[in-house]
Design an enzyme around this catalytic site. Structure first.
Site, PDB file in Angstrom:
ATOM      1  N   CYS A  85      13.964  -2.752 -23.942  1.00 54.75           N
ATOM      2  CA  CYS A  85      13.203  -2.758 -25.188  1.00 54.75           C
ATOM      3  C   CYS A  85      13.595  -1.540 -26.004  1.00 54.75           C
ATOM      4  O   CYS A  85      13.200  -0.433 -25.698  1.00 54.75           O
ATOM      5  CB  CYS A  85      11.703  -2.728 -24.904  1.00 54.75           C
ATOM      6  N   ALA A 117      11.802  13.970 -12.995  1.00 54.09           N
ATOM      7  CA  ALA A 117      13.247  14.111 -13.172  1.00 54.09           C
ATOM      8  C   ALA A 117      13.616  14.296 -14.644  1.00 54.09           C
ATOM      9  O   ALA A 117      14.608  14.949 -14.961  1.00 54.09           O
ATOM     10  CB  ALA A 117      13.976  12.903 -12.589  1.00 54.09           C
ATOM     11  N   THR A 118      12.826  13.746 -15.553  1.00 52.48           N
ATOM     12  CA  THR A 118      13.119  13.928 -16.977  1.00 52.48           C
ATOM     13  C   THR A 118      13.078  15.416 -17.330  1.00 52.48           C
ATOM     14  O   THR A 118      14.010  15.951 -17.937  1.00 52.48           O
ATOM     15  CB  THR A 118      12.110  13.153 -17.850  1.00 52.48           C
TER      16      THR A 118
HETATM   17  C1  LIG Z   1      13.422   7.455 -13.024  1.00 52.32           C
HETATM   18  C2  LIG Z   1      14.629   8.215 -13.378  1.00 52.32           C
HETATM   19  C3  LIG Z   1      14.552   9.365 -14.178  1.00 52.32           C
HETATM   20  C4  LIG Z   1      13.243   9.853 -14.776  1.00 52.32           C
HETATM   21  O1  LIG Z   1      12.394  10.377 -13.800  1.00 52.32           O
HETATM   22  P1  LIG Z   1      10.865  10.720 -14.169  1.00 52.32           P
HETATM   23  O2  LIG Z   1      10.388  11.464 -12.965  1.00 52.32           O
HETATM   24  O3  LIG Z   1      10.183   9.415 -14.359  1.00 52.32           O
HETATM   25  O4  LIG Z   1      10.869  11.567 -15.376  1.00 52.32           O
HETATM   26  C5  LIG Z   1      15.714  10.048 -14.441  1.00 52.32           C
HETATM   27  N1  LIG Z   1      16.901   9.618 -13.962  1.00 52.32           N
HETATM   28  C6  LIG Z   1      17.023   8.524 -13.211  1.00 52.32           C
HETATM   29  C7  LIG Z   1      18.348   8.119 -12.697  1.00 52.32           C
HETATM   30  C8  LIG Z   1      15.887   7.776 -12.901  1.00 52.32           C
HETATM   31  O5  LIG Z   1      16.008   6.680 -12.159  1.00 52.32           O
END
Ligand SMILES: *Cc1c(COP(=O)(O)O)cnc(C)c1O
Length: 383
Positions: A326, A75-76
């Protein structure tokens, strides 16, 4: 010593054993290991078939077309691709973006980067329940607004934004709508068509799939600038050899989540209720976010008059998240909790419990007991 009870499913989920099994079959010479872009032999065709089958599974759970799914590393990356991709592609139309102060860092940081590149960003403050209203978005719209980026579900509070209403507003005003749905897909029903969404980010490891894989849904006709170049994979939007095993795992996770969603939603809602019922009799306990308008698996609670660090230390038998993040060297109070009105002390004395597929009634009973004992002991010491 016994392992602590895992109540941090919002941080990441373990993979479902079925997912792990499907992935393992995509690694070695005997398995489906090939490059899905290899067109000249059977190995390649088989890998491509597995990737396309997973794409269909992923598309189905959000009611998209297979041609609208772009594989990313999570998601990043999907958030970065959506936000920077829209900004670069549509900057001649305008340079204004709307988001909120309680977004994940994977939205806030790309927005801040764009500000350094000459874009203007409006950061909406959430209401006390942790949501942003369509009216707030409407009031922030400008003729040069090109993008609204808001999360479906907040990762600390579990609160659910009125996505459908905001999507409608964006559509009526010809503004693109991006939704970070990392905490929504697999937990509640997400429908990109019914909810008027143009771009949607999904992460595999938040719903029992592997880490390091996700998607960006890009509605047909929506143009975004690629952020990773090299080979033109994924219709030019995201280059790089497709990770067959990751993709197959994500597809299976999506398929399972869709099958299990109705029963899991009800079961987790009951567990959340059990936890809240067991904790709300403690004096000075408050629920952060909304009791009703929340995903079933997240419960965020503050304990007045208790030192946050001591509380977490006395809950060594529970794997939970605290209201402290952190930040480099120091512990900073959660910016999400501060944004909904908590002071630093109360934010530190907050705990996010998040439950999931493998959580049980017995585990939640033990959690209730541990928290009750810990808070009483700490209050006794404070008195
Ligand atoms: C976990 C999360 C992300 C990041 O997702 P990754 O796949 O770990 O990069 C982005 N937005 C929200 C709301 C999340 O909970």
């Amino acid at each position: 010593m016994m392992n602590p009870i895992y109540l941090d499913y919002a941080a990441t989920t373990p993979m479902d054993p079925d997912v792990a099994q499907k992935m393992a079959a995509c690694l070695t010479l005997e398995g489906n290991f090939a490059n899905p872009a290899s067109r000249s032999h059977r190995y390649g065709w088989m890998a491509e078939e597995a990737v396309e089958s997973a794409r269909a599974q992923m598309a189905k759970i959000i009611n998209a077309d297979v041609r609208e799914i772009v594989w990313t590393s999570g998601a990043t990356e999907a958030n970065n691709l959506a936000i920077k991709g829209v900004a670069q592609q549509h900057s001649t139309k305008g340079k204004h973006i709307i988001t909120s102060v309680i977004e994940h860092k994977a939205v806030l940081d790309p927005c801040q980067y764009l500000q350094e590149q000459g874009f203007e960003v409006t950061y909406l403050a959430p209401q006390s329940d942790g949501t942003v209203s369509a009216q707030q978005v409407k009031a922030a719209l400008r003729p040069d607004t090109i993008l609204v980026s808001l999360m479906y579900v907040n990762n600390e509070l579990g609160s659910i934004n009125p996505v459908q209403e905001i999507g409608e507003l964006c559509r009526d005003n010809d503004v693109l709508f991006h939704v970070d749905a990392a905490q929504a897909v697999g937990k509640i029903s997400v429908d990109v068509q019914a909810h008027n969404i143009d771009l949607l980010s999904v992460s595999g490891h938040k719903f029992y799939g592997p880490k390091g894989i996700g998607i960006l849904y890009v509605k047909r006709g929506v143009k975004i600038a690629a952020q990773i170049h090299g080979g033109g994979h994924e219709r030019g939007m995201r280059s790089g050899t497709l990770a067959t095993h990751q993709i197959v795992g994500l597809g299976e996770a999506a398929h399972m989540a869709q099958q299990l969603l109705p029963q899991e939603e009800a079961r987790l809602r009951a567990l959340r209720e059990q936890l809240w019922t067991g904790l709300q009799d403690i004096e000075g306990v408050t629920l952060n976010g909304s009791a009703q308008n929340s995903v079933p698996g997240i419960l965020n609670i503050s304990f007045t008059g208790v030192d946050g660090e001591s509380l977490l230390l006395s809950l060594a038998d529970l794997a939970v998240s605290s209201g402290s993040a952190c930040n480099s060297a120091t512990m900073a109070p959660s910016y999400v909790l501060k944004a909904i009105g908590l002071n630093d002390e109360l934010a530190h004395a907050s705990i996010r419990f998040s439950m999931g597929r493998f959580s049980t009634i017995e585990e939640l009973n033990q959690a209730v007991g541990s928290v009750n004992t810990a808070v009483k002991r700490l209050r006794g010491m404070a008195a």
